[in-house]
Scaffold this motif. Sequence first.
Motif, PDB file in Angstrom:
ATOM      1  N   GLU A  99      12.794  33.595  20.733  1.00  0.00           N
ATOM      2  CA  GLU A  99      13.949  33.799  19.865  1.00  0.00           C
ATOM      3  C   GLU A  99      14.630  35.147  20.096  1.00  0.00           C
ATOM      4  O   GLU A  99      15.849  35.265  20.029  1.00  0.00           O
ATOM      5  CB  GLU A  99      13.529  33.676  18.394  1.00  0.00           C
ATOM      6  CG  GLU A  99      13.136  32.280  17.966  1.00  0.00           C
ATOM      7  CD  GLU A  99      14.287  31.291  18.043  1.00  0.00           C
ATOM      8  OE1 GLU A  99      15.452  31.710  17.845  1.00  0.00           O
ATOM      9  OE2 GLU A  99      14.031  30.105  18.324  1.00  0.00           O
ATOM     10  N   LYS A 102      16.462  34.794  23.918  1.00  0.00           N
ATOM     11  CA  LYS A 102      17.229  33.680  24.473  1.00  0.00           C
ATOM     12  C   LYS A 102      18.736  33.825  24.251  1.00  0.00           C
ATOM     13  O   LYS A 102      19.532  33.395  25.082  1.00  0.00           O
ATOM     14  CB  LYS A 102      16.724  32.348  23.925  1.00  0.00           C
ATOM     15  CG  LYS A 102      16.946  32.089  22.452  1.00  0.00           C
ATOM     16  CD  LYS A 102      16.355  30.724  22.085  1.00  0.00           C
ATOM     17  CE  LYS A 102      16.583  30.353  20.647  1.00  0.00           C
ATOM     18  NZ  LYS A 102      15.976  29.036  20.318  1.00  0.00           N
ATOM     19  N   LYS A 103      19.143  34.468  23.155  1.00  0.00           N
ATOM     20  CA  LYS A 103      20.575  34.682  22.944  1.00  0.00           C
ATOM     21  C   LYS A 103      21.131  35.660  23.966  1.00  0.00           C
ATOM     22  O   LYS A 103      22.274  35.567  24.389  1.00  0.00           O
ATOM     23  CB  LYS A 103      20.823  35.187  21.529  1.00  0.00           C
ATOM     24  CG  LYS A 103      20.618  34.139  20.451  1.00  0.00           C
ATOM     25  CD  LYS A 103      20.972  34.677  19.076  1.00  0.00           C
ATOM     26  CE  LYS A 103      20.774  33.607  18.015  1.00  0.00           C
ATOM     27  NZ  LYS A 103      21.113  34.121  16.659  1.00  0.00           N
ATOM     28  N   GLU A 104      20.299  36.603  24.361  1.00  0.00           N
ATOM     29  CA  GLU A 104      20.724  37.617  25.337  1.00  0.00           C
ATOM     30  C   GLU A 104      20.825  37.037  26.736  1.00  0.00           C
ATOM     31  O   GLU A 104      21.754  37.349  27.485  1.00  0.00           O
ATOM     32  CB  GLU A 104      19.729  38.772  25.340  1.00  0.00           C
ATOM     33  CG  GLU A 104      20.025  39.829  26.388  1.00  0.00           C
ATOM     34  CD  GLU A 104      18.967  40.917  26.423  1.00  0.00           C
ATOM     35  OE1 GLU A 104      19.075  41.783  27.291  1.00  0.00           O
ATOM     36  OE2 GLU A 104      18.032  40.881  25.586  1.00  0.00           O
ATOM     37  N   ASN A 106      20.581  33.511  27.674  1.00  0.00           N
ATOM     38  CA  ASN A 106      21.132  32.180  27.889  1.00  0.00           C
ATOM     39  C   ASN A 106      22.491  32.230  28.582  1.00  0.00           C
ATOM     40  O   ASN A 106      22.708  31.565  29.583  1.00  0.00           O
ATOM     41  CB  ASN A 106      21.223  31.411  26.560  1.00  0.00           C
ATOM     42  CG  ASN A 106      21.834  30.029  26.735  1.00  0.00           C
ATOM     43  OD1 ASN A 106      21.881  29.503  27.836  1.00  0.00           O
ATOM     44  ND2 ASN A 106      22.326  29.459  25.661  1.00  0.00           N
TER      45      ASN A 106
END
Length: 376
Positions: A99, A102-104, A106
């Motif tokens: 978590e 993954k935003k960084e 993706n």
Amino acid sequence: MKIKAVLLLTFILGTVIMGCNKTVINNSNLDTVLVDKNASKDAQKLMDYFANQIYEKHIISGIMDCAWSDKIDMEAKVVKDTGKHPALKGFDFMNLTKEATKKEFNPDQVQKAIEWWKSGGLVTFCWHWRDPSNPAPYAEFYTEKTDFRIPFDKETKTLDTQSKDFEYIKKDLDTVAEYLDELQKNGVVVLWRPMHEASGNWGLYGGLGKAWFWWGQSGPEPFKELYKYMFNYFTNEKQLHNLIWVWNGQHKQYYPGDEYVDIIGWDPYKNSHSALSSLYEKTVRMSDDADKRQKLVAISENDCVPYASELKDSGCNWIFFMIWNDDDNLMDDTNDDNDNFWGGTKFNTIEDKTKKCFDSSFVIKKEDLNLEKILK
């Protein structure tokens, strides 16, 4: 692959002959129907392209993107040195299951892969699978740094699907399946290389050698069962039909069977520009019955660009090679660095990269691809 693993592999495979003599196997009876019976038309057409236009005629050039740093632009390095783009670019789901990261990462990996495909390049993904049970952003995947293993019932010789550890595995599989589906929705065909380099040093040194990664250290039987589970789960339940399955276990005992593998890969960090004929034959013979039916094979990671002159008429029909990423973004080609596989002079000089490789028509660059025609 980190340099420690490179050194170990170099030691283990030190007896492999570097020459490019004709191999025993030169079988044109290729197994090129994709193992996913519902594979997309584009995936099958790409596989047909490998068999009909690349096998025995060319090799596809590749470079590994940096999944762990946005500051290292491997494509730019290739273009700077050769004036051309690699045909294949490698990506990694390494940081996409946690978590906190993954935003960084993706947009960096998945979106870059989509953009690369739409620009006319080929895409491959591997997965340095961080410990599924550890929520830490940079949980380890190396055997020596995590106790996580594939949950496996030795009596029934099946995965322990009721265990907590399997819940962790399933959660990560679901996450990666979402990303692969995103790629599928954008029309991207993925050379999918999961659970790579499984054997590592397993079984060597009188049985004391360890596999490099937790999925390999779990042993051949647990590995094969998880690999087959992933294949069935992704193709049947998740309906992912944009995948060409590249197995990269590097040991016959880890081979899951021809019905689960489209291409067999090997990662030779040999500091050699040769055709690697003995290793080629060893890779071909990983399949169930190579004398009757041969799988396509690839150099799925490596350090040195192969010389076109060494590959021609060698009988070593590698489909592609992919140089691993560098440890820094220095564009200074005089920098002699063990952690830089493309840059510097340790593994590849400018002449190696240009006159000996990328300048040759035998080596396919992105400029040579025409995906619209291939997939027509």
